[in-house]
Design an enzyme around this catalytic site. Structure first.
Site, PDB file in Angstrom:
ATOM      1  CD  GLU A 260      -1.862  -2.314   1.510  1.00  0.00           C
ATOM      2  OE1 GLU A 260      -0.728  -2.593   1.965  1.00  0.00           O
ATOM      3  OE2 GLU A 260      -2.768  -3.161   1.381  1.00  0.00           O
TER       4      GLU A 260
ATOM      5  CG  HIS B 133      -9.498  -6.486   8.918  1.00  0.00           C
ATOM      6  ND1 HIS B 133      -8.386  -6.876   9.611  1.00  0.00           N
ATOM      7  CD2 HIS B 133      -9.270  -6.826   7.623  1.00  0.00           C
ATOM      8  CE1 HIS B 133      -7.538  -7.434   8.768  1.00  0.00           C
ATOM      9  NE2 HIS B 133      -8.044  -7.411   7.565  1.00  0.00           N
TER      10      HIS B 133
END
Lengths: 460, 342
Positions: free
Chosen positions: A194, A263
């Site tokens: 990322e 998450h």
């Protein structure tokens, strides 16, 4: 005793699915590991295996059936010595008899679970499209995909990059079909990196392209946040207006279901703090589409916060050649005189549900969806608060330093004399997201909390 | 100078040598002046001088072509001057004035020039490396043969995102030259104490990126290596790494007491390896320039630098309204399709 075969849950947010295909028929002998059926979820088509051996005694849900609830009985497996006669009435009764067999997709009526309160659009006084415009029901997922496809057709320098966006068709199927239409030059699978690909996309934006960066979820964008903020958001200012990063960082944000603390986080307040960024957090499909198209055209870096749970929800979307929704313009979903409930993103489902229930008791709430958090449409909010004299904010994120805190402060500064009660912020709890189902529910904001807050500020 | 690769028979014209000399001298004198202005309180914050490393950018800019791009870290004044940005605009940015490249809003570490394809000036160590790969990505996407120089130091070479950028650049054959300006100290930490290898360029090998070590105190060696790297990238063969061994004479920033190395070490480099002295000797020994010629160049450079300092002092501070400009770009194209420009 016959073994019941139940509709499996194949993703964290799956509540129902389509029984796409049976690969066995009644009377077939199967053993553990044999593929029984193909189940289509909102994300993917998955094979469903037998875990026991036996003979398929009865198939209770025919192939092609949509909307089969998780844990519904779909077939019965007979062990040695058993016959179809052994299948009790209970099993037959438990079958989802209501589930209409082989309903063609286009004829399917959106049911409550799919649409939530989203279809309560009756009192919206300011539609984003001309009266009489043809509408179609579309999921948020499809609307996002269409927005990207339309903008990629329009501008050859728009491209999409991210993990699993191309060949896999998107981890959440948002980019489905884009690789086929635009090819691998413009729909690019990245390695799991990322920080690196966010930086590459910023460089590409400096170099004249219009990247759309998909983060599989915004939790993973934490690895890339330096490039989002330091490289993308600040360059226009630091360069005295010479160059900036026209690009979109998008992906699901906030809690999904049962995926735990790392998450499940809402970054709305984080990104909304940064000058130089624009931030959108749509609730409905039409807003998802119209705002994403605006975001892709915007000459600034835009953080576009989607929601996994909303991806499968259907809403009316106007059938127009080029439908866009401007940033900085809130939408009033419901007019009311007693209290203003302001929210954005998935928070809107609690806001709208609460408003419906409150209406039964004669409390008329005005429900405002901010839609974009940078810029924020303060005028619509303040005008409403000056009318209702009371306000409750709703969001799923953490309560400290929240968007609600900021709205409260703004209302206090600019509409203090109009307030008849303190503003209440409904937010997620001040805890990391727990995994256990009951605790997770407790950690998120609820409709009941919104109702309670409204009762407090209205003294009713 | 016996160790220099090109010392024997430099295959270079007198004009080129003179240009290198001028370009390097400009950076040195400019940086000395910046140091003075810092001492006078006219430049604030962080100010990272490039003195000692001049041959790196001057050699590579000599290898760059029209339209090639460059991006670097916060030690960026030399890169800006070498790619042709105006000394006045750079110095005025250092003093935070209206006449600066960013109208005073960027400062020493954050300057840009769209016109000269200079993409910053980045203050976060290593961030410019994927950005540089992204600039190369854009060129490959647009189908031109431009090359990007992504400069970073031996310190940044230990940032994870450098290797993320290596991987994707090799995977997608991006035309980017990774220039490791190895001045041997990451702020106060020597390469020995921070880096697992003496040869950082070899870290490209696992990604399939070719690279080499270059003597960064020899502008001709840098130019030669730059030519090779540019040819590699322009031919579509993907990225290339140049580890250019250099040395910074000054501290990491103006506020660095430099206790991590001895005065003698610095002095030895200056006396034995100085890149500007090297070219000066070549000019004189080759009969390309007389002492008077060189004096004239020195004076010319000094004048440019003094003028830039005057400009930077006289240019007004930005108007207070500037606080609120350039936060958002406003030209949102609506409706009509965008024309492809490549």
């Amino acid at each position: 005793m016959p073994t019941e075969i139940l509709m499996p849950a194949l993703s964290p947010t799956m509540e129902e699915g389509t029984l796409a295909k049976w690969l066995v028929k009644e009377g077939d002998t199967v053993s553990s590991g044999d593929i029984l059926a193909e189940i289509e979820t909102d994300k993917a088509t998955m094979e469903f295996e037998a875990v026991d051996e036996g003979v398929i005694g009865k198939i209770l849900v025919s192939e092609g059936t949509e909307g089969v609830k998780v844990n519904a009985l779909i077939a019965v497996l007979l062990e040695e010595g058993e016959s179809a006669d052994d299948i009790g009435d209970t099993a037959a009764d438990a079958a989802p008899a209501e589930a209409p067999a082989k309903v063609p997709a286009e004829a399917k009526a959106p049911d409550a679970a799919e649409t939530g309160p989203g279809l309560v659009q009756t009192k919206a006084p300011e539609p984003d499209w001309p009266e009489g415009t043809e509408l179609k029901s579309q999921t948020v997922r499809e609307a996002l995909r269409d927005a990207m496809a339309e903008e990629m057709r329009r501008d050859p320098n728009v491209y999409l990059m991210g993990e699993e966006v191309a060949e896999y068709q998107g981890a959440y199927k948002v980019s489905q079909g884009l690789l086929d239409e635009f090819g691998d030059k413009r729909v690019i699978d990245t390695p799991i990196t990322e920080h690196g690909f966010a930086g590459i996309a910023v460089g590409a934006a400096f170099g004249g392209l219009r990247p759309i960066v998909e983060f599989m979820t915004f939790n993973f964008a934490m690895q890339a946040i330096d490039h989002i903020i330091n490289s993308a958001a600040k360059t226009l200012y630091m360069s005295g207006g010479q160059m900036g990063a026209p690009m979109v960082f998008r992906g699901p944000n906030g809690a999904a279901a049962r995926v735990g603390a790392q998450h499940s986080q809402d970054y709305a307040a984080w990104y909304s703090m940064i000058p130089g960024l624009k931030v959108a957090m749509p609730y409905s499909a039409s807003d998802a589409k119209g705002l994403l198209k605006s975001a892709i055209r915007d000459p600034n870096p835009v953080v576009f916060l989607e929601n996994e749970i909303l991806y499968g929800r259907s809403f009316d979307v106007p059938v127009l050649d080029d439908f866009t929704v401007p940033f900085g313009k809130a939408r009033i979903w419901r007019e009311g005189t007693d209290v203003t409930i302001v929210s954005f993103g998935i928070g809107m489902q609690y806001a709208l549900q609460a408003a419906e229930k409150l209406a039964e008791d004669g409390i008329e709430a005005e429900v405002i969806d901010l839609r974009t958090l940078r810029p924020i449409d303060y005028d619509t909010l303040l005008t409403s608060v000056m009318k209702t004299n009371r306000c409750v904010t709703v969001e799923e994120g953490f309560p400290v330093g929240s968007i609600g805190n900021h709205l409260s402060a703004t209302i206090m500064e600019r509409a203090f004399d109009y307030l008849d009660a303190p503003v209440i912020n409904c937010a997620g709890k001040d805890v990391p997201m727990p995994y256990a189902a009951n605790l997770e529910k407790l950690a998120l904001v609820t409709t009941d909390e919104v109702i309670e807050a409204v009762r407090k500020v209205t003294y009713r | 100078m016996a160790t220099r690769k090109t010392a024997k028979a430099p295959n270079v014209s007198a004009d080129e040598l003179k240009q290198y000399y001028k370009d390097m001298l400009l950076i040195r004198r400019f940086e000395e002046k910046a140091g003075q202005l810092y001492g006078m309180g006219l430049i604030g914050g962080f100010c990272h001088l490039y003195i000692g490393q001049e041959a790196v950018v001057v050699g590579l800019e000599a290898a760059a072509g029209e339209g090639d791009k460059r991006v670097t870290s916060y030690r960026d004044h030399g890169h800006m001057l070498a790619c042709g940005m105006e000394p006045n605009g750079v110095m005025a940015e250092l003093t935070g004035r209206e006449g600066g490249y960013s109208r005073g809003k960027g400062g020493s570490m954050h300057m840009f020039s769209k016109e000269k394809n200079f993409y910053g000036g980045h203050g976060i160590v290593g961030a410019q490396v994927p950005i540089g790969a992204g600039l190369a990505f854009a060129d490959r996407y647009l189908g031109n043969d431009r090359v990007t120089f992504a400069y970073f130091g031996d310190g940044a070479a230990n940032q994870g995102q450098v290797y993320e950028a290596f991987n994707m650049s090799a995977l997608w054959k991006l035309p980017v030259i990774f220039v490791i300006e190895n001045n041997q100290y990451a702020m106060g930490t020597s390469q020995k104490r921070s880096t697992s290898t003496d040869e950082i360029y070899t870290r490209g090998a696992p990604f399939g990126i070719p690279g080499e070590m270059v003597d960064g105190m020899d502008v001709l060696a840098v130019k030669e290596a730059g030519d090779k790297a540019v040819a590699h990238c322009r031919a579509g063969k993907g990225p290339y790494i140049l580890e250019i061994k250099t040395y910074r004479y000054r501290g990491h920033s103006m506020s660095d007491p430099a206790k991590y190395r001895t005065r003698e070490e610095v002095q030895k480099m200056r006396e034995e390896k100085d890149a500007i002295e090297h070219v000066r000797e070549l000019l004189v020994s080759g009969g390309h320039a007389s002492e008077d010629d060189l004096k004239a160049i020195d004076k010319e450079i000094k004048d440019i630098v003094n003028k830039s300092a005057d400009f930077a002092k006289e240019s007004p501070e930005p108007a207070l309204e500037e606080l609120w400009t350039d936060i958002y770009a406003s030209d949102i194209p609506q409706g009509a399709a965008v024309e492809q420009d490549a």
